[in-house]
Design an enzyme around this catalytic site. Structure first.
Site, mmCIF file in Angstrom:
data_model
loop_
_atom_site.group_PDB
_atom_site.id
_atom_site.type_symbol
_atom_site.label_atom_id
_atom_site.label_comp_id
_atom_site.label_asym_id
_atom_site.label_seq_id
_atom_site.Cartn_x
_atom_site.Cartn_y
_atom_site.Cartn_z
ATOM 1 N N GLY A 74 -1.720 -2.240 5.517
ATOM 2 C CA GLY A 74 -0.256 -2.173 5.440
ATOM 3 C C GLY A 74 0.214 -1.003 6.285
ATOM 4 O O GLY A 74 1.247 -0.380 6.018
ATOM 5 N N ALA A 76 1.528 -0.592 9.166
ATOM 6 C CA ALA A 76 2.733 -0.584 9.998
ATOM 7 C C ALA A 76 4.006 -0.465 9.163
ATOM 8 O O ALA A 76 5.113 -0.496 9.688
ATOM 9 C CB ALA A 76 2.782 -1.849 10.850
ATOM 10 N N ILE A 81 5.550 3.195 4.374
ATOM 11 C CA ILE A 81 4.565 4.169 3.901
ATOM 12 C C ILE A 81 3.405 4.235 4.890
ATOM 13 O O ILE A 81 2.914 5.316 5.233
ATOM 14 C CB ILE A 81 4.022 3.771 2.508
ATOM 15 C CG1 ILE A 81 5.137 3.803 1.474
ATOM 16 C CG2 ILE A 81 2.866 4.687 2.096
ATOM 17 C CD1 ILE A 81 4.765 3.152 0.145
ATOM 18 N N ILE A 113 -1.772 1.635 -3.793
ATOM 19 C CA ILE A 113 -0.384 2.133 -3.779
ATOM 20 C C ILE A 113 0.586 0.997 -4.084
ATOM 21 O O ILE A 113 1.637 1.205 -4.692
ATOM 22 C CB ILE A 113 -0.069 2.778 -2.403
ATOM 23 C CG1 ILE A 113 -0.876 4.078 -2.240
ATOM 24 C CG2 ILE A 113 1.420 3.049 -2.249
ATOM 25 C CD1 ILE A 113 -0.743 4.733 -0.868
ATOM 26 N N ASP A 136 4.164 10.625 -8.759
ATOM 27 C CA ASP A 136 4.779 11.063 -10.024
ATOM 28 C C ASP A 136 4.495 12.549 -10.250
ATOM 29 O O ASP A 136 5.362 13.290 -10.730
ATOM 30 C CB ASP A 136 4.242 10.226 -11.188
ATOM 31 C CG ASP A 136 4.479 8.741 -10.965
ATOM 32 O OD1 ASP A 136 5.563 8.390 -10.479
ATOM 33 O OD2 ASP A 136 3.572 7.937 -11.263
ATOM 34 N N HIS A 180 2.545 3.803 -14.006
ATOM 35 C CA HIS A 180 3.400 4.132 -12.862
ATOM 36 C C HIS A 180 4.622 3.217 -12.815
ATOM 37 O O HIS A 180 4.805 2.450 -11.873
ATOM 38 C CB HIS A 180 2.589 4.033 -11.560
ATOM 39 C CG HIS A 180 3.432 4.274 -10.345
ATOM 40 N ND1 HIS A 180 4.011 5.489 -10.064
ATOM 41 C CD2 HIS A 180 3.831 3.431 -9.358
ATOM 42 C CE1 HIS A 180 4.715 5.392 -8.954
ATOM 43 N NE2 HIS A 180 4.636 4.148 -8.507
ATOM 44 N N MET A 236 5.895 9.310 -0.476
ATOM 45 C CA MET A 236 4.741 8.498 -0.917
ATOM 46 C C MET A 236 3.573 8.656 0.047
ATOM 47 O O MET A 236 2.416 8.729 -0.379
ATOM 48 C CB MET A 236 5.145 7.023 -1.035
ATOM 49 C CG MET A 236 4.015 6.128 -1.501
ATOM 50 S SD MET A 236 3.375 6.608 -3.133
ATOM 51 C CE MET A 236 1.666 6.967 -2.754
HETATM 52 P P1 NAD Z 1 7.175 -1.907 3.838
HETATM 53 O O1 NAD Z 1 7.749 -3.270 3.682
HETATM 54 O O2 NAD Z 1 7.877 -0.928 4.706
HETATM 55 O O3 NAD Z 1 5.677 -2.024 4.386
HETATM 56 C C1 NAD Z 1 4.740 -2.887 3.837
HETATM 57 C C2 NAD Z 1 3.799 -3.309 4.931
HETATM 58 O O4 NAD Z 1 2.819 -4.179 4.338
HETATM 59 C C3 NAD Z 1 4.479 -4.102 6.067
HETATM 60 O O5 NAD Z 1 4.192 -3.494 7.320
HETATM 61 C C4 NAD Z 1 3.863 -5.489 5.958
HETATM 62 O O6 NAD Z 1 3.690 -6.127 7.216
HETATM 63 C C5 NAD Z 1 2.522 -5.158 5.317
HETATM 64 N N1 NAD Z 1 1.855 -6.306 4.707
HETATM 65 C C6 NAD Z 1 2.395 -7.330 4.012
HETATM 66 N N2 NAD Z 1 1.425 -8.198 3.643
HETATM 67 C C7 NAD Z 1 0.263 -7.692 4.111
HETATM 68 C C8 NAD Z 1 -1.081 -8.130 4.053
HETATM 69 N N3 NAD Z 1 -1.435 -9.258 3.431
HETATM 70 N N4 NAD Z 1 -2.013 -7.369 4.659
HETATM 71 C C9 NAD Z 1 -1.681 -6.210 5.290
HETATM 72 N N5 NAD Z 1 -0.423 -5.753 5.367
HETATM 73 C C10 NAD Z 1 0.533 -6.482 4.794
HETATM 74 O O7 NAD Z 1 6.970 -1.314 2.345
HETATM 75 P P2 NAD Z 1 6.666 0.205 1.924
HETATM 76 O O8 NAD Z 1 7.937 0.914 1.685
HETATM 77 O O9 NAD Z 1 5.680 0.776 2.874
HETATM 78 O O10 NAD Z 1 5.992 -0.031 0.479
HETATM 79 C C11 NAD Z 1 4.736 -0.652 0.370
HETATM 80 C C12 NAD Z 1 4.320 -0.787 -1.094
HETATM 81 O O11 NAD Z 1 4.134 0.502 -1.700
HETATM 82 C C13 NAD Z 1 5.347 -1.497 -1.983
HETATM 83 O O12 NAD Z 1 4.647 -2.339 -2.866
HETATM 84 C C14 NAD Z 1 5.984 -0.368 -2.751
HETATM 85 O O13 NAD Z 1 6.546 -0.779 -3.971
HETATM 86 C C15 NAD Z 1 4.796 0.517 -2.956
HETATM 87 N N6 NAD Z 1 5.115 1.902 -3.339
HETATM 88 C C16 NAD Z 1 4.257 2.512 -4.204
HETATM 89 C C17 NAD Z 1 4.508 3.812 -4.603
HETATM 90 C C18 NAD Z 1 3.563 4.501 -5.558
HETATM 91 O O14 NAD Z 1 3.900 5.593 -6.047
HETATM 92 N N7 NAD Z 1 2.387 3.961 -5.852
HETATM 93 C C19 NAD Z 1 5.636 4.490 -4.124
HETATM 94 C C20 NAD Z 1 6.471 3.851 -3.215
HETATM 95 C C21 NAD Z 1 6.214 2.534 -2.840
#
Ligand code: NAD
Length: 334
Positions: A33, A35, A38, A137, A170, A197, A248
């Site tokens: 993920g 690109a 996060i 994450i 957190d 979480h 994050m």
């Molecule tokens: P985002 O949409 O900006 O990025 C997600 C990326 O995942 C995209 O680039 C997309 O192309 C990629 N993706 C989708 N399916 C995929 C696959 N099968 N294989 C590889 N890559 C794939 O989202 P974000 O803001 O980066 O958030 C990502 C995740 O992190 C979300 O689920 C969000 O809720 C979670 N998050 C977790 C925390 C935490 O504290 N654990 C905090 C913030 C966000």
């Protein structure tokens, strides 16, 4: 399939004494993920980490651009951008793949999309790097970690010492909010955050916070609520453009660094994480975890709790239990 590899020059000056040397172990880290909101800053932070020798970046789109960009940074790690399989030989796999929240959504609302993404990625981890430490994450972490465990069990590769839900954000938030209220330097602050979480399952233990500040009960309640709602605060401020990404990425990089230090034998590395646990009756629970050469060396207990924390612990259990079961059911029925 595209594969982009570039070795950067330099970086010697960035090796931190005691943690990495020119002869530091070869450590490969993958970001799945990479690109995303996060993934991109996380890729940069992992490129800056002197413990990383190989950095594999994977996404379903835009990976070549991110890899080409990050590989110009002057640190020792070799960066690979893949649209295909990035996992062979990985020591640590960090997963921020999936969709983020929009205003009005809970983390659980993401379940249907992210559960499938996580399931597919974990099947690939089981196949290509079954010994890697997995840092989850993707939300809802309370369900995606149990999904990952079920996928690994089915594949015969499950090792409870190697699966982590990343709850570091957190802790990062609790530290910042506490430092502000107690008027102390945030660099000196420590606050364990336990439970899960999402919403009320996030339970900061301000009674264990250091340095001690003897804040009044009302302040503790307000700090607890703000920590629980920290993600929503960011989602609302971003007004539809996603959830926390920069903080994050920082938190994810801290946790991956702790995993690498543990793997490298650095003593006494302790972080909070959502792991398989016997601390409560729930099968997964976030608490302090000692990290070592095999991943989890020890899941630490909660210690004495204030009455307010005891109440919070009992309140969070039904919600956390339901989220864990939802993940397990999804993994087993689909
Ligand atoms: P985002 O949409 O900006 O990025 C997600 C990326 O995942 C995209 O680039 C997309 O192309 C990629 N993706 C989708 N399916 C995929 C696959 N099968 N294989 C590889 N890559 C794939 O989202 P974000 O803001 O980066 O958030 C990502 C995740 O992190 C979300 O689920 C969000 O809720 C979670 N998050 C977790 C925390 C935490 O504290 N654990 C905090 C913030 C966000």
């Amino acid at each position: 399939m595209f594969r982009f590899v570039a070795r950067s020059a330099g970086g010697k000056h960035l090796l931190r004494r005691g943690y990495a040397t020119e002869s530091a172990p070869d450590r490969k880290v993958a970001v799945l993920g990479a690109a995303g909101g996060i993934g991109q800053p996380l890729a940069l932070l992992m490129k800056l980490n002197p413990l990383v020798s190989r950095l594999a970046l994977y996404d379903i789109a835009n990976t070549p651009g991110v890899a080409a960009d990050v590989c110009h940074v002057n640190t020792r790690s070799e960066v690979s951008g893949y649209l295909g399989q990035a996992l062979e030989g990985c020591d640590v796999v960090v997963i921020p793949a999936g969709v983020p929240r929009k205003p009005g959504m809970t983390r659980d609302d993401l379940f249907n999309i992210n559960a499938g993404i996580v399931k597919g990625l974990c099947a690939a981890i089981a196949k290509y790097c079954p010994n890697a430490l997995v840092n989850m994450i993707s939300n809802p972490v309370n369900s995606t970690v149990p999904i990952a465990a079920e996928v690994f069990k089915k594949a015969g590769t499950y090792d409870e010492k190697k699966l982590f839900g990343v709850t570091t954000l957190d802790v990062v938030r609790a530290k910042t909010f506490y430092a502000g209220k107690a008027k102390v330097n945030v660099a000196d602050v420590n606050v364990p955050v336990v439970g899960g979480h999402a919403g009320i399952t996030i339970l900061p233990l301000f009674s264990h916070a250091t340095p001690k500040a003897n804040l009044p009960e009302d302040d503790i309640k307000a700090l607890t609520k703000r920590t629980q709602d920290g993600g929503t605060e960011v989602v609302e401020a971003k007004a539809g453009k996603g959830s926390a990404t920069l903080s994050m990425a920082y938190a994810g990089a801290l946790f991956a660094d702790a995993c690498l230090k543990g793997l490298n034998g650095v003593p006494d590395v302790v972080e909070c994480s959502f792991v398989q646990s016997t601390v409560t009756e729930l099968p997964f629970f976030a608490s302090k975890v000692r990290l070592g050469k095999n991943g989890v060396e020890e899941v630490l207990g909660l210690g004495p709790l204030s009455d307010y924390e005891k109440e919070g612990l009992e309140k969070l259990k039904p919600e956390l239990k339901a989220s864990i079961e939802k993940g397990i059911n999804f993994a087993n029925k689909s």
